[in-house]
Design an enzyme around this catalytic site. Sequence first.
Site, mmCIF file in Angstrom:
data_model
loop_
_atom_site.group_PDB
_atom_site.id
_atom_site.type_symbol
_atom_site.label_atom_id
_atom_site.label_comp_id
_atom_site.label_asym_id
_atom_site.label_seq_id
_atom_site.Cartn_x
_atom_site.Cartn_y
_atom_site.Cartn_z
ATOM 1 C CB CYS A 2 -0.904 0.013 1.240
ATOM 2 S SG CYS A 2 -1.849 -1.502 1.467
ATOM 3 N NE ARG A 50 -7.032 -3.979 1.341
ATOM 4 C CZ ARG A 50 -8.012 -4.843 1.578
ATOM 5 N NH1 ARG A 50 -9.255 -4.515 1.268
ATOM 6 N NH2 ARG A 50 -7.770 -6.011 2.138
ATOM 7 C CG ASN A 75 3.743 0.143 2.465
ATOM 8 O OD1 ASN A 75 3.351 -0.784 1.775
ATOM 9 N ND2 ASN A 75 4.870 0.790 2.217
ATOM 10 C CG ASP A 100 -1.186 -8.047 7.419
ATOM 11 O OD1 ASP A 100 -2.202 -7.580 6.891
ATOM 12 O OD2 ASP A 100 -0.065 -7.963 6.883
ATOM 13 C CB SER A 363 12.971 -10.597 -4.597
ATOM 14 O OG SER A 363 13.370 -10.114 -3.322
#
Length: 641
Positions: A2, A50, A75, A100, A363
């Site tokens: 976000c 969002r 975020n 969360d 990643s």
Amino acid sequence: MCGIAGLFDTRAKQTFPRELMQRMNDIQLHRGPDESGYHFEAGVALAHRRLSIIDISSGQQPLFNEDESVVVVFNGEIYNFQELIPELTALGHRFHTRSDTEVIVHAWESWGEACVERFRGMFAFALWDRNRQTFFMARDRMGVKPMYYAILDDGTLMFGSELKVLMQHPGLDRSMDPLAVEEYFALGYVAEPRTIFSGARKLEPGFSLCIRHGQPVPEPKPYWDVRFTLDNKVSLADAQAEMVERLRESVRLRMVAEVPLGAFLSGGVDSSAVVATMAGLSSEPVNTCSIAFEDPAFNESAFAQMVADRYKTNHRVETVQSDDFDLIDTLAALYDEPYADSSAIPTYRVCQLARKHVTVALSGDGGDENMGGYRRYRFHMMEEKMRGALPLGVRKPVFALLGKVYPKADWAPRVFRAKTTFQALGRDSVEAYFHSVSILRGDMRAQLFSPDFQRRLAGYNALEVFRRHAANVGTDDPLALIQYLDIKTYLVGDINTKVDRASMAHSLEVREPLMDHPLVEWLASLPSTHKIQGQEGKYLFKKAMEPMLPNDVLYRPKMGFAVPLANWFRGPLRERVRSALTGEILAATGMFDPAYLRHLVDAHQNGSRDYSAPLWTLLMFEAFLRNCQAVTGSVPAMRAA
């Protein structure tokens, strides 16, 4: 993933204009295109964009506790939120979502500022507690997610996920900080906690800021730091087995999503290990994507294909053309402040490719810093052995003189550059490492900057960034020292910044299993001999991955994610770089020596020197100035001396 923004009146209870908050929020639409949300009350305004990942139906923000006395904008991802919910429920909290985000407000109610110590993830959040009249903001331990803030003359604190959010406020001091400019030309980025603007700051990784309304604003304070204890007596064989299990746990936590999930696959050790681990945890083929390069010197796609074939992934590849430099102005607008890592170009492209197929990608970032993978680490260790043979008081005058009189040989492989070696041996460990990673080294910056700008620096040297962090490392182990320095500087200011902006430009969430803080802490407890043995970096990790990955992937020379700058500046970008460096924009700043700028261009384009990295650094600085001019109508002035 976000974007967040907000205003907090630390002194009074002013009402903030809705249209200002909307501008601040809308400028980061790319970070969260799915929804927006706002909260306004006396002295407080919060905004959120969002990108829906978890609890899509009910995880909207700003989000409140049960009686709406605590409100948060957030975020990132708290990966252990499912473990925290039962604990918080047992403490009497009632959950109304499965997100969360709601864990944050209840954790704050129960544990206060210490709540951040319980979170495992990547995050930047800000919350307001009306009952306690307290504003609190925090950033994750490894600096994966960004947090910019400024405190205005009237006591207003504003914050946002990107610097462009703060730039929407007319009260922000947009003059350039000369110390930030010095850091940029040394490192290629402005190191935390500075930004390029005098009036704005970055909240450092592992720091929080807690403000009681009506009281003086304190300095941010740390809640975490990595400690290189090196005291773990685990055998290499046992460490390999534990490495595999810790990686599995970290990857498993990051595979929780209600949207399509995939991974970057470069063909290097780190991303390949993440993909192999994902394949072992998934009943479906893993979605993977790679960028190929036309130039074989930069192309790792064949190694990525080996891993994709072995694990039967849904693999997508796109080729980056050798003249893919049209992104220069896009990048300047994306990063908001000067940023000189040219691998931002392929990173932008691989995120663009991934977003066509997934919303979340894992990643391999962080592996080199945490496990000793960079080639420069091995060079530094060799130099440290030579430095250890003589005390600094003897080395400094002898090798400083040799370094001064010996001819320069940039054309030769590093091991044969005696001038560079002599210079390195004449420095202490921190200065030597700083010198080795600097884009424009000290002597070059002295020639680049005008006498007036050097007076503004008043003797400041970006080396002080490294000195400040080195004072906290807590060990004299030479590898641990430079790993710590990279974790505090390069990983945050370069790698994480690059990936966050490039991914969020495409509304893509990138997750980082090799920066899981329990994994980082465990790796920091291991002896350095587990990380580098002889000329083999990342030794433990490679041995642990041998059953899972081909030897050609594990033990080939590291290539990196680079672009052919040297050829660009002698070919298709020849005129652009010359006009940028000798044009009006840089000249008008008064910061640079025009004769030295011409020397850099001439020497590179006639083939006598490879100045591609300094030229790119200057080109991106000029692009930053032009972007500011386009956004605000003027090039930012230098802060008054």
